[in-house]
Scaffold this active site. Structure first.
Site, PDB file in Angstrom:
ATOM      1  CG  HIS A  58      -1.975   1.064   1.189  1.00 14.36           C
ATOM      2  ND1 HIS A  58      -3.324   0.784   1.229  1.00 14.36           N
ATOM      3  CD2 HIS A  58      -1.894   2.419   1.104  1.00 14.36           C
ATOM      4  CE1 HIS A  58      -4.014   1.923   1.184  1.00 14.36           C
ATOM      5  NE2 HIS A  58      -3.150   2.926   1.109  1.00 14.36           N
ATOM      6  CG  HIS A  60      -1.551   6.600  -2.090  1.00 20.20           C
ATOM      7  ND1 HIS A  60      -2.788   6.594  -2.700  1.00 20.20           N
ATOM      8  CD2 HIS A  60      -1.733   6.031  -0.871  1.00 20.20           C
ATOM      9  CE1 HIS A  60      -3.685   6.037  -1.885  1.00 20.20           C
ATOM     10  NE2 HIS A  60      -3.057   5.691  -0.776  1.00 20.20           N
ATOM     11  CD  GLN A 153      -7.572  10.106  -1.994  1.00 18.31           C
ATOM     12  OE1 GLN A 153      -6.407   9.741  -1.927  1.00 18.31           O
ATOM     13  NE2 GLN A 153      -8.442   9.838  -1.014  1.00 18.31           N
ATOM     14  CG  HIS A 211      -7.963   3.733   0.731  1.00 18.42           C
ATOM     15  ND1 HIS A 211      -7.414   3.095  -0.358  1.00 18.42           N
ATOM     16  CD2 HIS A 211      -7.054   4.664   1.125  1.00 18.42           C
ATOM     17  CE1 HIS A 211      -6.215   3.618  -0.605  1.00 18.42           C
ATOM     18  NE2 HIS A 211      -5.975   4.562   0.276  1.00 18.42           N
ATOM     19  CD  GLU A 214      -6.906   6.284   5.858  1.00 22.03           C
ATOM     20  OE1 GLU A 214      -5.778   6.701   6.133  1.00 22.03           O
ATOM     21  OE2 GLU A 214      -7.341   6.229   4.680  1.00 22.03           O
ATOM     22  CG  ASP A 310      -1.009   5.251   3.292  1.00 21.32           C
ATOM     23  OD1 ASP A 310      -1.266   5.394   2.088  1.00 21.32           O
ATOM     24  OD2 ASP A 310      -1.839   5.487   4.176  1.00 21.32           O
TER      25      ASP A 310
END
Length: 420
Positions: A58, A60, A153, A211, A214, A310
């Site tokens: 994970h 980005h 996102q 996701h 969170e 992350d």
């Protein structure tokens, strides 16, 4: 024929030193080679620990090194990070995205990571980030294996046309379906996005990485729906729930009921310790919640959990350098894992558990007949590696060294005076 003999290797499964013979990029022998190594180049590992490569399931990569370029996230919350990204992401070209991603990728490679799953924002009609990461995946295939998540996102449904953009990304070559149900405007929209993600994964034979929850909101319970949908569609092992921070706020009565479903579904969990200890608990006074999922309890129950970085210097997290050993160290402290039963298997959380989450299969492991992919750690076992935050001495990919670092040179004459 290319032939390399790695001498004085220490495997995690045994304290005894051994040898690893690699020929034309594959492991042909682990153990005494008995003359099979004749004519091989010899690399002495000096008794260091040999491990399968680290996996970061994970990250980005389309966001890396944007922290200073965009509006600052003064509150440090997840939602303000998304707002900052949303206002500025359209200004980044494909070329800029690739160059920044390469910098992040290099940091990960130097840290011993060879397998990476990157979430890529597809809530962009031009799909600029996706195009950049698809190109990067192909260009860097000799250095790292990269999986791409089609990640909305700004929401699969809260962003107009988000679901269609996710599907288009899958057609273009993304490996996994993503979603962010806790960010959708309503819980109904969040549930719809989870079901849509599973539907698309089945339709296009893709993996799932969502996701999920969170947030510190104890009423955010999309992981329950994800586990059921994955189980019902027979794709539990191909499914990952990332973050699941709300699980740290669930009452035990609900959590223990939930665990039965989670285990039966066989879905995987990805925790991002450094990121979520930074983002979560921001709305609390005192006591402040730790903001992580129930890592220890899931491990005890036989549920697969792994750790991930992350972010590297983006609107959500201003730090990060791709070195999973630091993530591992933080996770062990935050999740109360510092007892022998966990420390003796510490590296699993950034290696084999991540490989299982990424569905890499048996080809990942250090076995005869498999690709010669492994790392060499400056330690003799998992405990020492974790205690010392041990660095990676060498990274071997398809039988070739991506790097071999020089050993630390101590001033022996000075040290010896003090009996050191």
């Amino acid at each position: 024929m290319s032939k390399i003999l790695f001498k004085n290797a220490r495997l995690r499964s045994s304290p005894e030193l051994t040898e690893i013979l690699a020929e034309d990029g594959f492991i042909t022998k682990i153990g005494k080679t008995d003359g099979k190594s004749e004519g091989a180049e010899i690399i002495d590992l000096g008794g260091r620990l040999v491990c399968e490569p680290y996996c970061d399931p994970h990250i980005h990569l389309d966001y890396v090194f944007t922290a200073q370029s965009f509006q600052q996230n003064e509150t440090g919350t997840l939602f303000d990070g998304i707002a900052s990204w949303s206002e500025s992401k359209g200004s980044l070209s494909k070329e800029v995205l690739k160059e920044r991603a390469k910098k992040g990728l290099k940091e990960q490679l130097v840290g011993g990571t060879q397998y990476i799953r990157t979430h890529v924002d597809v809530t962009d009609p031009k799909l600029t980030g996706l195009q950049a990461m698809l190109e990067l995946r192909d260009e860097m295939k000799d250095l790292a294996e990269i999986q791409i998540v089609a990640f909305p996102q700004e929401g699969m449904y809260s962003y107009k046309g988000g679901a269609e953009l996710v599907e288009e990304a899958l057609k273009m070559g993304a490996d996994c379906v993503g979603a962010i149900p806790h960010f959708e405007y309503t819980s109904e929209m969040g549930a719809k996005s989870v079901k849509k993600a599973v539907q698309l994964a089945v339709k296009y034979d893709k993996l799932v990485d969502i996701h999920c929850d969170e947030t510190d909101d104890e009423m955010s319970r999309f992981v329950e729906l994800l586990a059921y949908e994955a189980m019902d569609n027979g794709i539990g092992k191909k499914t990952a729930a990332s973050h699941t921070c709300a699980m740290g706020s669930y009452n035990n009565a609900y959590a223990f009921k939930l665990f039965k479903l989670l285990k039966k579904s066989e879905i995987n969990f990805i925790s991002c310790p450094t990121e979520n200890i930074h983002l979560q608990g921001r709305y609390d006074a005192y006591p402040k919640r730790r903001g992580l999922t129930r890592v220890k309890e899931m491990l005890d129950d036989g549920i697969n959990v792994c750790f991930a970085q992350d972010s590297i210097c983006d609107p959500w997290y201003p730090l990060g350098n791709g070195n999973l050993m630091y993530v591992l160290d933080a996770g062990f402290h935050i999740c109360h894992l510092t007892s022998p039963q966990y420390m003796s298997h510490a590296l699993d959380l950034i290696s084999s558990n991540g490989a299982k989450t990424m569905n890499l299969g048996e080809r990942y492991f250090l076995k005869e007949g498999n690709p010669a992919n492994f790392i060499v750690i400056d330690a003799q076992n998992d405990f020492d590696a974790l205690r010392n935050r041990a660095g990676v001495y060498a990274s071997i990919k398809n039988g070739k060294a991506l790097f071999i670092k020089k050993p630390t040179e101590f001033a022996e004459e000075t040290f010896s005076k003090y009996g050191l």
